[in-house]
Design an enzyme around this catalytic site. Structure first.
Site, PDB file in Angstrom:
ATOM      1  N   ARG A 163      41.749  40.949  29.649  1.00  0.00           N
ATOM      2  CA  ARG A 163      40.355  41.344  29.460  1.00  0.00           C
ATOM      3  C   ARG A 163      40.137  42.658  30.184  1.00  0.00           C
ATOM      4  O   ARG A 163      41.006  43.152  30.883  1.00  0.00           O
ATOM      5  CB  ARG A 163      39.390  40.242  29.940  1.00  0.00           C
ATOM      6  CG  ARG A 163      39.883  39.549  31.163  1.00  0.00           C
ATOM      7  CD  ARG A 163      39.090  39.632  32.428  1.00  0.00           C
ATOM      8  NE  ARG A 163      38.231  40.715  32.633  1.00  0.00           N
ATOM      9  CZ  ARG A 163      38.484  41.746  33.473  1.00  0.00           C
ATOM     10  NH1 ARG A 163      39.633  41.843  34.139  1.00  0.00           N
ATOM     11  NH2 ARG A 163      37.586  42.684  33.654  1.00  0.00           N
ATOM     12  N   GLY A 164      38.907  43.211  29.981  1.00  0.00           N
ATOM     13  CA  GLY A 164      38.641  44.554  30.487  1.00  0.00           C
ATOM     14  C   GLY A 164      38.907  45.511  29.328  1.00  0.00           C
ATOM     15  O   GLY A 164      39.962  45.430  28.680  1.00  0.00           O
ATOM     16  N   ALA A 165      37.956  46.418  29.088  1.00  0.00           N
ATOM     17  CA  ALA A 165      38.000  47.219  27.855  1.00  0.00           C
ATOM     18  C   ALA A 165      39.335  47.947  27.632  1.00  0.00           C
ATOM     19  O   ALA A 165      39.960  47.793  26.566  1.00  0.00           O
ATOM     20  CB  ALA A 165      36.826  48.188  27.843  1.00  0.00           C
ATOM     21  N   GLN A 185      34.642  37.448  37.288  1.00  0.00           N
ATOM     22  CA  GLN A 185      35.699  38.465  37.343  1.00  0.00           C
ATOM     23  C   GLN A 185      35.721  39.182  38.692  1.00  0.00           C
ATOM     24  O   GLN A 185      36.770  39.656  39.127  1.00  0.00           O
ATOM     25  CB  GLN A 185      35.499  39.505  36.225  1.00  0.00           C
ATOM     26  CG  GLN A 185      35.763  38.994  34.834  1.00  0.00           C
ATOM     27  CD  GLN A 185      34.493  38.515  34.169  1.00  0.00           C
ATOM     28  OE1 GLN A 185      33.558  38.071  34.830  1.00  0.00           O
ATOM     29  NE2 GLN A 185      34.442  38.576  32.855  1.00  0.00           N
ATOM     30  N   ARG A 209      36.958  40.428  19.905  1.00  0.00           N
ATOM     31  CA  ARG A 209      35.811  40.690  20.792  1.00  0.00           C
ATOM     32  C   ARG A 209      35.079  41.925  20.265  1.00  0.00           C
ATOM     33  O   ARG A 209      35.708  42.948  19.983  1.00  0.00           O
ATOM     34  CB  ARG A 209      36.275  40.912  22.241  1.00  0.00           C
ATOM     35  CG  ARG A 209      36.983  39.689  22.832  1.00  0.00           C
ATOM     36  CD  ARG A 209      37.134  39.796  24.329  1.00  0.00           C
ATOM     37  NE  ARG A 209      35.865  39.637  25.014  1.00  0.00           N
ATOM     38  CZ  ARG A 209      35.686  39.865  26.320  1.00  0.00           C
ATOM     39  NH1 ARG A 209      36.704  40.279  27.057  1.00  0.00           N
ATOM     40  NH2 ARG A 209      34.505  39.679  26.881  1.00  0.00           N
ATOM     41  N   ASN A 218      28.102  47.274  29.577  1.00  0.00           N
ATOM     42  CA  ASN A 218      29.096  46.760  30.527  1.00  0.00           C
ATOM     43  C   ASN A 218      28.745  45.300  30.820  1.00  0.00           C
ATOM     44  O   ASN A 218      27.755  44.767  30.311  1.00  0.00           O
ATOM     45  CB  ASN A 218      29.108  47.612  31.802  1.00  0.00           C
ATOM     46  CG  ASN A 218      30.290  47.281  32.701  1.00  0.00           C
ATOM     47  OD1 ASN A 218      31.428  47.229  32.225  1.00  0.00           O
ATOM     48  ND2 ASN A 218      30.051  47.026  33.963  1.00  0.00           N
ATOM     49  N   LYS A 219      29.546  44.677  31.651  1.00  0.00           N
ATOM     50  CA  LYS A 219      29.383  43.253  31.977  1.00  0.00           C
ATOM     51  C   LYS A 219      27.939  42.892  32.308  1.00  0.00           C
ATOM     52  O   LYS A 219      27.272  43.640  33.023  1.00  0.00           O
ATOM     53  CB  LYS A 219      30.319  42.919  33.147  1.00  0.00           C
ATOM     54  CG  LYS A 219      30.285  41.489  33.630  1.00  0.00           C
ATOM     55  CD  LYS A 219      30.506  40.469  32.524  1.00  0.00           C
ATOM     56  CE  LYS A 219      31.784  40.695  31.765  1.00  0.00           C
ATOM     57  NZ  LYS A 219      31.829  39.965  30.470  1.00  0.00           N
ATOM     58  N   ASP A 259      32.175  49.126  28.780  1.00  0.00           N
ATOM     59  CA  ASP A 259      32.852  48.603  27.586  1.00  0.00           C
ATOM     60  C   ASP A 259      32.619  49.481  26.365  1.00  0.00           C
ATOM     61  O   ASP A 259      33.440  49.517  25.442  1.00  0.00           O
ATOM     62  CB  ASP A 259      32.403  47.177  27.305  1.00  0.00           C
ATOM     63  CG  ASP A 259      33.065  46.231  28.293  1.00  0.00           C
ATOM     64  OD1 ASP A 259      32.535  46.091  29.405  1.00  0.00           O
ATOM     65  OD2 ASP A 259      34.144  45.696  27.962  1.00  0.00           O
TER      66      ASP A 259
END
Ligand code: MRU
Length: 339
Positions: free
Chosen positions: A45-47, A195, A88, A246-247, A236
């Protein structure tokens, strides 16, 4: 250096982020469907990391193809491109990497399927290498914005785990730390999937970066007491006007930082900028399973029957962002990103 994504000759090996920090276990992907599954379930995960993993997914699809002519080869690849794209929706790095792989395939239509396999694998490896280089450049640019003895607050995980290595926002923190400028990193736990607490704290502990984990709700009080000098997060997807997805929770931090007169920085590579979207209102926001909110790990913390809303990302308007740090330098409002 923590290396979350590794090509092992005939398969992709991922450090399974679902198990951290309790277990350091690798997950092997021998075909593109396993890569898609790893992305969907947050093993990776993570862009930027999603983009890199997806590129290797395409390389795996190319190896799996039994086609002998280009049109059949491309048709096989399109199935994988579609499957990987459906994992995603928010991180644009995924679509950027898939499009780059597709373009390379089309540009080399004269090659044999075997030669195309090799070419696509080389492209995935290049995407991986370029990501690490971009992160190191962001670290250089970003560290110049960090004052001495800085107390920095960050959200989610934007470190080595979220990229091909080193990290974006956490890369800037790493660079500041290596220059002796970091007093402390406040690590937001980042509910619902944690996270921050699970992954960012794991990276910091491993590398001796001074940090303290806080519950997300503590950030306002720390800012009010003057214990935060700057906030830095990843992204993201960044729209053409600088609005940044973003998150979930990032927007709240930006509002808080503005209220308290604290700089709010975003660090992201150019592959996170989506010039096709004029503003953040057009960014698709992923909604994830209710169980992520109802539970912490496997522990139920809300009635199973209670309805849940679980958006995984939010959008921070450009007006709340002090600067966006990229591998090409630091952009300030109005954010005119030149390609
Ligand atoms: O749902 P995740 O864990 O993939 O979300 C990650 C983030 O929001 C990160 O901040 C972003 O991808 C930048 S990672 C360098």
């Amino acid at each position: 250096m923590i290396a979350p994504i590794r090509w092992a000759g005939d398969r992709l090996v991922l450090l399974d982020q679902r198990r951290l920090p309790l277990e350091e276990k690798e997950q092997e992907c021998a075909d593109w469907r396993q890569v898609a599954d790893a992305i969907r379930t947050l093993a990776v995960r993570g862009a930027p990391a999603i983009g890199v993993a997806a590129a290797f997914g395409v390389a795996l699809a190319a190896r799996e193809s039994r086609a002998t002519v280009f049109d059949d080869f491309l048709a096989d690849l399109e199935v994988a491109l579609k499957g990987l794209a459906a994992t995603r929706p928010t991180a644009v790095n995924l679509f950027w990497a898939l499009e780059r792989m597709r373009r390379v395939c089309l540009e080399h239509h004269a090659l044999s399927p075997d030669q195309l396999n090799a070419r696509l694998l080389a492209e995935a490896l290049a995407i991986q290498d370029e990501d690490v280089a971009a992160n190191r450049a962001m670290g250089e640019h970003g560290a110049r914005l960090v004052p001495d003895r800085a107390r920095i607050l960050t959200h989610c995980n934007t470190g080595a785990l979220a990229t091909a290595g080193y990290g974006t926002a956490l890369g800037v923190v790493r660079a500041a730390h290596s220059r002796g400028r970091l007093d402390l990193l406040w690590v937001n736990e980042t509910r619902p999937v944690l996270q921050g607490a699970r992954l960012t704290a794991w990276e910091c502990a491993k590398e001796g970066i001074p940090h303290r984990v806080i519950s997300d709700v503590a950030a306002a009080a720390l800012m009010a007491r003057g214990q935060v000098d700057l906030v830095i997060t990843g992204a993201d997807r960044i729209a053409a006007n600088g609005d940044t997805a973003n998150k979930i929770g990032t927007y709240g931090l930006a509002v808080l930082a503005n209220h308290h007169g604290i700089p709010f920085y975003v660090a992201a590579p150019f592959s996170t900028i989506d010039p096709a979207l004029a503003s953040g209102a057009l960014i698709p926001i992923e909604e994830r399973d209710a169980s992520e909110v109802r539970r912490v790990g496997s522990q139920l913390i809300a009635p199973e029957a209670s309805p849940v809303y679980n958006p995984a990302f939010d959008v921070t308007p450009a007006a709340l962002i002090t600067a966006i740090i990229t591998e090409r330098g630091v952009y300030r409002p109005p954010f005119a990103f030149s390609r």
